[in-house]
Structure formats: C-alpha cells, structure tokens
Scaffold this active site. Structure first.
Site, PDB file in Angstrom:
ATOM      1  N   LYS A  43      25.843  82.108  41.044  1.00  9.50           N
ATOM      2  CA  LYS A  43      24.999  83.212  40.562  1.00  9.50           C
ATOM      3  C   LYS A  43      24.340  82.909  39.204  1.00  9.50           C
ATOM      4  O   LYS A  43      23.391  82.144  39.170  1.00  9.50           O
ATOM      5  CB  LYS A  43      25.807  84.510  40.598  1.00  9.50           C
ATOM      6  CG  LYS A  43      26.259  84.786  42.065  1.00  9.50           C
ATOM      7  CD  LYS A  43      26.802  86.149  42.354  1.00  9.50           C
ATOM      8  CE  LYS A  43      26.966  86.322  43.864  1.00  9.50           C
ATOM      9  NZ  LYS A  43      28.311  86.329  44.376  1.00  9.50           N
ATOM     10  N   TYR A  49      36.533  88.587  47.161  1.00 13.35           N
ATOM     11  CA  TYR A  49      35.676  87.771  48.035  1.00 13.35           C
ATOM     12  C   TYR A  49      35.438  86.430  47.366  1.00 13.35           C
ATOM     13  O   TYR A  49      35.195  86.366  46.157  1.00 13.35           O
ATOM     14  CB  TYR A  49      34.337  88.483  48.252  1.00 13.35           C
ATOM     15  CG  TYR A  49      33.338  87.673  49.068  1.00 13.35           C
ATOM     16  CD1 TYR A  49      33.551  87.432  50.428  1.00 13.35           C
ATOM     17  CD2 TYR A  49      32.182  87.160  48.479  1.00 13.35           C
ATOM     18  CE1 TYR A  49      32.634  86.702  51.169  1.00 13.35           C
ATOM     19  CE2 TYR A  49      31.257  86.435  49.225  1.00 13.35           C
ATOM     20  CZ  TYR A  49      31.485  86.207  50.570  1.00 13.35           C
ATOM     21  OH  TYR A  49      30.573  85.482  51.304  1.00 13.35           O
ATOM     22  N   ASP A  84      37.919  82.697  40.130  1.00  9.64           N
ATOM     23  CA  ASP A  84      36.609  82.668  40.778  1.00  9.64           C
ATOM     24  C   ASP A  84      35.676  83.519  39.926  1.00  9.64           C
ATOM     25  O   ASP A  84      35.688  84.750  40.005  1.00  9.64           O
ATOM     26  CB  ASP A  84      36.703  83.190  42.211  1.00  9.64           C
ATOM     27  CG  ASP A  84      35.364  83.117  42.932  1.00  9.64           C
ATOM     28  OD1 ASP A  84      34.344  82.792  42.278  1.00  9.64           O
ATOM     29  OD2 ASP A  84      35.335  83.395  44.145  1.00  9.64           O
TER      30      ASP A  84
HETATM   31  C1  LIG Z   1      28.957  85.565  45.575  1.00 11.26           C
HETATM   32  C2  LIG Z   1      30.357  85.099  45.451  1.00 11.26           C
HETATM   33  C3  LIG Z   1      30.824  83.940  46.077  1.00 11.26           C
HETATM   34  C4  LIG Z   1      29.983  83.159  47.050  1.00 11.26           C
HETATM   35  O1  LIG Z   1      28.860  82.625  46.455  1.00 11.26           O
HETATM   36  P1  LIG Z   1      27.613  82.217  47.397  1.00 11.26           P
HETATM   37  O2  LIG Z   1      26.667  81.588  46.458  1.00 11.26           O
HETATM   38  O3  LIG Z   1      27.135  83.497  48.012  1.00 11.26           O
HETATM   39  O4  LIG Z   1      28.153  81.282  48.407  1.00 11.26           O
HETATM   40  C5  LIG Z   1      32.106  83.511  45.810  1.00 11.26           C
HETATM   41  N1  LIG Z   1      32.895  84.192  44.972  1.00 11.26           N
HETATM   42  C6  LIG Z   1      32.500  85.318  44.356  1.00 11.26           C
HETATM   43  C7  LIG Z   1      33.422  86.010  43.412  1.00 11.26           C
HETATM   44  C8  LIG Z   1      31.228  85.817  44.592  1.00 11.26           C
HETATM   45  O5  LIG Z   1      30.847  86.962  44.027  1.00 11.26           O
END
Ligand SMILES: *Cc1c(COP(=O)(O)O)cnc(C)c1O
Length: 427
Positions: free
Chosen positions: A268, A145, A240
């Site tokens: 995060k 994701y 990511d």
């Molecule tokens: C949470 C997440 C996102 C998106 O971040 P948001 O702050 O919710 O937009 C993108 N990539 C990964 C791997 C994530 O866990």
C-alpha cells in the site's frame, strides 16, 4: 439491462471478460448491492466517475494514496522514470533509495526485499520464517487479513485455538492445517497455545493495527505478551504492516506500540499507488534469502524502477511534510465532526480511529477488539448509509467491515461535506 449510465454499460461490458466485472472482489459491491461506479479520474481527495459524478473519496485505493490521488510531484517523478524505461530486470537506483528510506524509518529492519504486492510480501516472509526456524506451523488471528496466501485463507473452527479451515475453495485442507487460528485480544488462549505447541511455531503473524475487519484496536499488553512468548519459544513475530506501515507513524505500528517484530511486511503506502510490497527484518534473518541463503524468492518486476520511484517520492514527501502530525490533526477533526452524529443516531455507535484510519462502529458497547465481537446487524445498517452517502457525493468503502482513510489532500472542508451528508442520512 442497465440503468443507462455509462458506469452500468461499462460494467456490463466488463462482466463479459472479467469475472464479476472486476479484478478484486470487494469492488463489485456485493456486500452493499447496486452497481459500482467506473472511475475515470482522481485528483487530490476527489474521484470522478465516467458519468461525471464527483465524490469526496475516503477509500483512497484502500490505503496506498496517503498523499491523495495523482499527487503532482509523484506523477512527475513517475513520468520522468517511465521515460527512462519501464523495467530493466537489473539493479536500479530507485530501489536502493526506497530501501534506504524503509530501513531508516522502521525499527529493527536492516535489510528489505521488494516484491509487487502485499500478498507476495506475506507469502515470502512466511517462507523465510519457516526456512530460518525449520518449523512449519504459523499462527494467525481471526479477523486479520494477510492477502490471499493459500494457507492464510483460513477461518477459525470452533474452540479457542483451532487448526484453520479453508475459507476459500481451492485451498487444500493440509495447507490450512499448517495454520493455527486464535482470537485477537485473548491472552489466555495465546499463553495456552505457546505452552502446548510453542516450540513447533515458525511465526505468529498479526496486523498490529487490525484494519481489515473493522478497526480492532489492540491493547498494548496483548502485543507485548505476543512479543514475549514468541521470543521465549524461538518463534518469529511478524507484523503485517501492509496497511499500517508509513500510515499510522513513520515507523508504523512498531513505532506506535514500541514493540519491534522480527519481520515486517509492507505494501500500500510504500508503493505510492503503484504495485509494491516489501518485507524486511534483521540482517541475519534476511541474509537467509537467495542469493545469500537457501530460502528462494524472486520476481521479474520486483524493484521495478517506476514503482520504486513512486514509493520513494511518496516517502520523501511524507517526511518533508511532517505528514503523521498533520494526519493526526485531520483525524481529530474528523472524529470531532463524525462521532457526535453517530452517537446521536444510535447510543454506543462511534468513530474508531488510529491516526488517519477510521471505522464507524455501529453497535452499542465498547468498540470491538476481536472479530467475534462485531455485531452482524451493523452490516445491514451500513448498507443503507453507504448508498445514501454515495448519492450525496461521499465515497466510503462498499463494505461495513472496511475502514476509511484520510490523506494529506483532505481538508476540513472535505470533512465538513462528509459530516453534512452523514447528518442528513442519519436523520
Ligand atoms: C491489503 C493487505 C494485504 C494484501 O496486500 P495486496 O497488495 O492486496 O496483496 C496484506 N495484509 C494486509 C494487512 C493488508 O491490508
């Protein structure tokens, strides 16, 4: 009709003004049924809802709260920053400090740009990759994701390599068609794709520790192959690290694996609970961004002084407290208590863990390394376990596919409470 709790009443009120009563879908409990609890306070490893019920929290706002809820030093720093103004729309010292901390910690990053969410970081990093390479195609892996960027909201079609099919209404097929979807852990499919189309690929994006569809721990050889193929074909490798950055190690999964990507995205943890995202890379790549280069990217609240202060203070405390060693020890303690309970309840069920990220794999056989290997019936089992744990004051994510998080605020006593509740629930 509600069950008379304050949570249920508030949710009914929420549904009148917020779609589904929430601002992010998983919070609505659709995957597990029932009514979400409205929270009024978090402190350390615990949450309290508006009905006064208390929970040991293993969601931790889905990852950011690596120090626990309302860490006193972070709160004090935020209060002090807020008193000096909530936003300037001009450079501030806190963004420089956070930039210094991120570039010092993460391998291969000379420059970083701050944004306000992980989604925004990914969206901007991919625009940069396309701008730098002059190519349009992006490769992602099924089960990873990357936020709700249009062209990444795609699912695999049938076959090993497929053009993405929109996985959300509202995503135009031509956008999704710019994304190629591969299964994780499939070296052959990856090699073949690069043989056929390697020179058209702008970037390959991967969660190096895929943690949004269970916890799909990857073989290091797979990540190494990815590094070699992207380099050989002039495609950029984008890690990511929105979950794994500053979580699995100071230098994220890049440090753990010893593999340096071209670009990395963060979110995060680096916001310490405030809305922050970031992306970074080598100087010559990042200098293609506006105002230095032709790739446009901007944000009214980017580098917001209060959010940057929360992030910088969080990273300062993590380093001071040798957080990653402590979190690993805590993770080991969790595994030692929880894994035997799962195994006893169902042969093959186990606790999958990378540092302070954990996931209960409720199916027999090796823990899955690809989304396709997750058994559907495990989600049914999870639903029951989730509700029974919640009744006993243990807050896990309201979905079988979401991971759990430990923080520096968790103690062995919290782990004992989790283990005792789980033992009751599984028996
Ligand atoms: C949470 C997440 C996102 C998106 O971040 P948001 O702050 O919710 O937009 C993108 N990539 C990964 C791997 C994530 O866990």
């Amino acid at each position: 009709m509600t069950d008379g709790t304050r949570s249920a009443d508030l949710l009914e009120r929420a549904r009148r003004v917020l779609p589904g009563g929430v601002n992010s879908p998983v919070r609505a409990f659709r995957a597990v049924g029932g009514t979400p609890h409205v929270i009024r306070r978090g402190a350390g490893a615990e949450l309290e809802d508006v009905d006064g019920r208390r929970y040991v929290d293993f969601v931790m706002s889905w990852g950011p709260l690596i120090l626990g809820h309302a860490h006193p030093e972070v709160v004090a720093a935020v209060q002090e920053a807020a008193a000096r103004g909530l936003s300037y729309g001009a450079p501030c010292e806190a963004e420089i400090e956070l930039g210094e901390r991120v570039t010092a910690a993460y391998p291969g990053i000379d420059l970083v740009r701050f944004v306000s969410s992980g989604t925004e970081a990914v969206m901007s990093a991919i625009r940069l990759a396309r701008g730098v390479t002059g190519r349009d195609l992006v490769v992602k892996f099924s089960g990873c994701y990357h936020g709700h960027v249009d062209h990444l909201l795609v699912a695999a079609g049938s076959g090993l390599v497929t053009f993405g099919q929109p996985s959300s209404a509202g995503v135009p097929a031509p956008f999704a068609g710019l994304t190629l979807v591969l299964p994780l852990d499939d070296s052959e499919a990856l090699t073949r794709l690069f043989e056929q189309r390697g020179d058209e690929i702008a970037a390959v994006i991967i969660e190096p520790v895929p943690a949004n569809n269970g916890l799909l721990v990857q073989r290091r050889e797979f990540l190494t192959l990815l590094r070699e193929l992207t380099a050989a074909h002039g495609a950029l490798l984008l890690f990511d690290e929105v979950i794994s950055g500053f979580r699995v190690a100071r230098g994220g999964a890049a440090e753990l694996s010893g593999i340096t990507p071209d670009l990395a995205t963060f979110g995060k943890v680096i916001g310490g609970g405030m809305p922050v995202g970031a992306f970074g890379g080598r100087r010559e790549l990042m200098e293609r961004l506006a105002p230095l280069g032709p790739v446009y990217q901007a944000g009214t609240l980017s580098g917001n002084p209060v959010a940057m202060t929360a992030g910088a203070k969080t990273l300062e405390i993590l380093e001071r407290e040798r957080a990653w060693e402590r979190l690993e020890r805590l993770g080991q303690a969790l595994e030692a208590r929880i894994a035997p309970l799962l195994e006893a309840a169902r042969p093959g069920a186990r606790l999958v863990r990378v540092g302070s990220i954990f996931w209960m794999s409720l199916q027999p056989g090796e823990p899955p390394r690809a989304a396709e290997a997750i058994a559907g019936e495990a989600a049914e089992r999870y639903r029951t376990i989730f509700h029974r744990l919640l009744e006993r004051g243990i807050n896990l994510a309201p979905s079988a596919y979401e991971v759990g998080f430990l923080s520096l605020a968790h103690t062995e006593e919290h782990i004992d409470r989790f283990a005792a509740a789980l033992a009751e629930v599984l028996s």
